[in-house]
Design a protein around this motif. Structure first.
Motif, mmCIF file in Angstrom:
data_model
loop_
_atom_site.group_PDB
_atom_site.id
_atom_site.type_symbol
_atom_site.label_atom_id
_atom_site.label_comp_id
_atom_site.label_asym_id
_atom_site.label_seq_id
_atom_site.Cartn_x
_atom_site.Cartn_y
_atom_site.Cartn_z
ATOM 1 N N SER A 49 1.101 -1.077 -0.186
ATOM 2 C CA SER A 49 -0.435 0.097 0.125
ATOM 3 C C SER A 49 1.082 0.611 -0.087
ATOM 4 O O SER A 49 1.095 1.409 1.178
ATOM 5 C CB SER A 49 -1.242 -0.054 1.704
ATOM 6 O OG SER A 49 -0.446 -0.259 1.747
ATOM 7 N N ARG A 78 -4.615 2.849 -1.312
ATOM 8 C CA ARG A 78 -4.945 1.613 -1.157
ATOM 9 C C ARG A 78 -4.013 0.320 -1.529
ATOM 10 O O ARG A 78 -3.065 0.647 -3.151
ATOM 11 C CB ARG A 78 -6.316 1.162 -2.859
ATOM 12 C CG ARG A 78 -7.789 2.162 -1.294
ATOM 13 C CD ARG A 78 -8.945 1.452 -2.290
ATOM 14 N NE ARG A 78 -9.970 2.111 -1.656
ATOM 15 C CZ ARG A 78 -10.965 2.023 -0.836
ATOM 16 N NH1 ARG A 78 -10.232 0.289 -0.164
ATOM 17 N NH2 ARG A 78 -12.126 2.363 -0.433
ATOM 18 N N PRO A 102 -9.683 -11.229 1.658
ATOM 19 C CA PRO A 102 -10.379 -10.916 1.159
ATOM 20 C C PRO A 102 -8.844 -9.548 0.621
ATOM 21 O O PRO A 102 -9.015 -8.279 1.464
ATOM 22 C CB PRO A 102 -11.043 -10.074 1.400
ATOM 23 C CG PRO A 102 -10.681 -10.324 3.247
ATOM 24 C CD PRO A 102 -10.009 -11.634 2.883
ATOM 25 N N GLU A 145 -8.322 -6.782 -0.880
ATOM 26 C CA GLU A 145 -8.994 -5.409 -1.419
ATOM 27 C C GLU A 145 -9.232 -5.085 -0.647
ATOM 28 O O GLU A 145 -8.859 -4.195 0.102
ATOM 29 C CB GLU A 145 -9.580 -5.594 -2.103
ATOM 30 C CG GLU A 145 -11.232 -6.008 -2.584
ATOM 31 C CD GLU A 145 -11.466 -7.430 -1.819
ATOM 32 O OE1 GLU A 145 -12.634 -8.225 -1.071
ATOM 33 O OE2 GLU A 145 -10.074 -8.239 -2.065
ATOM 34 N N ARG A 146 -9.302 -5.257 0.642
ATOM 35 C CA ARG A 146 -10.026 -5.036 2.422
ATOM 36 C C ARG A 146 -8.559 -4.736 3.371
ATOM 37 O O ARG A 146 -8.754 -4.258 4.355
ATOM 38 C CB ARG A 146 -11.170 -5.428 2.767
ATOM 39 C CG ARG A 146 -12.111 -5.551 1.868
ATOM 40 C CD ARG A 146 -13.494 -5.535 2.315
ATOM 41 N NE ARG A 146 -14.101 -6.999 2.906
ATOM 42 C CZ ARG A 146 -13.940 -7.111 4.098
ATOM 43 N NH1 ARG A 146 -13.215 -6.828 4.723
ATOM 44 N NH2 ARG A 146 -14.039 -8.248 4.277
ATOM 45 N N THR A 147 -7.554 -5.953 3.004
ATOM 46 C CA THR A 147 -6.888 -6.338 4.189
ATOM 47 C C THR A 147 -5.555 -5.288 4.651
ATOM 48 O O THR A 147 -5.363 -4.272 3.407
ATOM 49 C CB THR A 147 -6.589 -7.669 4.057
ATOM 50 O OG1 THR A 147 -5.317 -7.657 5.211
ATOM 51 C CG2 THR A 147 -4.938 -7.607 2.462
ATOM 52 N N ASP A 174 -4.447 -7.126 12.158
ATOM 53 C CA ASP A 174 -4.576 -6.911 9.861
ATOM 54 C C ASP A 174 -5.735 -5.037 10.405
ATOM 55 O O ASP A 174 -6.535 -5.824 10.748
ATOM 56 C CB ASP A 174 -5.225 -7.856 9.623
ATOM 57 C CG ASP A 174 -6.173 -7.288 8.096
ATOM 58 O OD1 ASP A 174 -6.272 -6.229 7.718
ATOM 59 O OD2 ASP A 174 -6.428 -7.745 7.856
ATOM 60 N N GLY A 225 -6.183 -2.573 9.528
ATOM 61 C CA GLY A 225 -7.406 -2.595 7.667
ATOM 62 C C GLY A 225 -8.842 -3.237 7.853
ATOM 63 O O GLY A 225 -9.701 -2.753 7.271
ATOM 64 N N ARG A 226 -8.638 -4.339 8.658
ATOM 65 C CA ARG A 226 -9.361 -4.861 9.093
ATOM 66 C C ARG A 226 -10.618 -5.309 10.058
ATOM 67 O O ARG A 226 -10.801 -6.481 11.438
ATOM 68 C CB ARG A 226 -10.387 -6.916 8.389
ATOM 69 C CG ARG A 226 -10.292 -6.369 6.654
ATOM 70 C CD ARG A 226 -10.364 -7.792 6.205
ATOM 71 N NE ARG A 226 -9.367 -8.310 6.195
ATOM 72 C CZ ARG A 226 -9.083 -9.445 6.782
ATOM 73 N NH1 ARG A 226 -9.921 -10.925 6.692
ATOM 74 N NH2 ARG A 226 -7.799 -10.860 7.063
ATOM 75 N N GLU A 275 -11.829 -10.777 14.610
ATOM 76 C CA GLU A 275 -11.960 -9.121 13.688
ATOM 77 C C GLU A 275 -13.090 -8.590 14.415
ATOM 78 O O GLU A 275 -13.705 -9.405 14.562
ATOM 79 C CB GLU A 275 -12.676 -9.717 12.610
ATOM 80 C CG GLU A 275 -12.936 -9.310 11.534
ATOM 81 C CD GLU A 275 -13.174 -8.983 9.560
ATOM 82 O OE1 GLU A 275 -12.959 -9.067 8.945
ATOM 83 O OE2 GLU A 275 -12.972 -10.396 9.992
#
Length: 370
Positions: A123, A128, A156, A158-160, A178, A180-181, A199
């Protein structure tokens, strides 16, 4: 490009006078990097054929970037040089070949077999992630060759937003934060398969009401949004029994026994019930555990390094004005704790486009408690 190895201490904080500044003789400057911002850090153990080695990561940003992972090697007395590692090819930034190039190296970890693990969340400059560029590399420090690459294709991507990594060689597992999540990722190093745990648990999520304040100023970006991070720094104890973790923007430290983390039969609720609150520790970014069971925590608001003892006492190792956003740690065999100072709160992003960094960026070390 060569950099002078500093043997004396330097004043990094331009906002205080010499008379007001606070510098500890305990904190030693190891190297300086000009305008290249150090983030991740790994320190290898010495071998019969090699002294301890120091590795530092540098984020991909539009202003100052030449490579993402460097070995800090002393070429001659008083001279220090960054060398692209493991080679120049890996450090050629190429968005068209993200699988085999470093996109934005974040974290490093040297395991107890002296292998170097390199986490690339892919990233660049806070953008992103490039999903196909997300990877974890295992590098053999004897041969300087990449031995294995994990791609996280079952996440996933694209979301991590992977941030930190610790390696459990006993179980052959990797634990990754993580943010991001707001989760922990457990990667089976034998099969390459990963699981997402905890999570959006209260232990992995940032406090939405918490606003980070450093040097009397709220850390907000150019749009006025406060700095916020879910689970970020993690630390694995040397006996592999506990993983410590925490979001940055809250004030508690958590841990969980790793035998629960690696148990796929537990439900999310059952796993969450095994999370322990280790107490109030204030704001922290990076962390690391030593052989004695102490867990070290960076403390940017107080420009300090603190640690939690095995009996849950919170102590201060060193407090120094030069510790501007202390970020990542490494521990050497001769009993030193190494730390990068990233100065994130002074970058353009958090100062309405004005660069307030006190250059040069530096790497420090401090003796561990006996």
């Amino acid at each position: 490009m060569k950099y002078t190895l500093l043997l004396s201490l330097f004043l990094l904080n331009p906002f205080v006078s010499d008379a007001q500044s606070s510098q500890s003789p305990q904190l030693e400057t190891v190297a300086q990097f000009g305008k290249h911002q150090p983030i991740g850090l790994g320190v290898s153990q010495p071998t019969p054929s090699s002294a301890a080695r120091i590795f530092v990561t540098f984020p991909k940003n539009p202003d100052n970037y030449d490579y993402g992972l460097a070995e800090i090697s002393t070429q001659a007395a008083g001279v220090d040089q960054r060398r692209p590692y493991p080679n120049a090819e890996w450090n050629k930034w190429d968005s068209l070949n993200p699988q085999n190039r470093f996109i934005n190296v974040q974290a490093l970890f040297v395991d107890n077999t002296n292998a170097l693990w390199v986490l690339d969340p892919a990233s660049p400059a806070g953008q992103r992630a490039l999903p196909e560029g997300i990877k974890l590399l295992k590098i053999n420090l004897s041969t300087n060759q990449v031995e294995k690459i994990y791609r996280f294709e079952d996440l996933p991507r694209e979301r991590t937003g992977l941030n930190d990594v610790q390696i459990d060689t006993r179980r052959q597992m990797a634990y990754l934060s993580d943010p991001g999540r707001a989760a922990i990722v457990v990667l089976d190093l034998k099969t390459g398969k990963s699981r997402t745990v905890l999570e959006n648990d209260k232990s992995t999520k940032a406090d939405p009401a918490f606003v980070l304040t450093i040097e009397g100023k709220e850390v907000r970006d150019t749009k006025g949004n406060p700095f916020r991070s879910n689970v970020n720094g993690i630390a694995l104890t040397h006996d592999f029994n506990f993983l410590y973790f925490r979001p940055i923007t809250q004030t508690k430290l958590f841990r969980i026994a790793t035998n629960y983390l690696v148990d796929p039969t537990l439900t999310p609720a059952q796993l969450a019930s095994h999370v322990e609150v280790m107490g109030e520790t204030g704001v922290s970014h990076g962390m690391i555990a030593d052989k004695a069971g102490n867990v070290y925590l960076t403390d940017s608001p107080n420009k300090a390094i603190k640690y939690v003892t095995p009996d849950k006492q919170l102590k201060t190792l060193v407090q120094d004005d030069r510790l501007l956003w202390p970020d990542s740690f490494g521990i050497s065999a001769d009993g030193y704790l190494y730390v990068t100072a990233a100065q994130i709160q002074r970058t353009k992003r958090y100062n309405n486009g004005e660069d307030k960094v006190a250059y040069p960026f530096r790497l420090y070390r401090v003796k561990l408690p006996k």
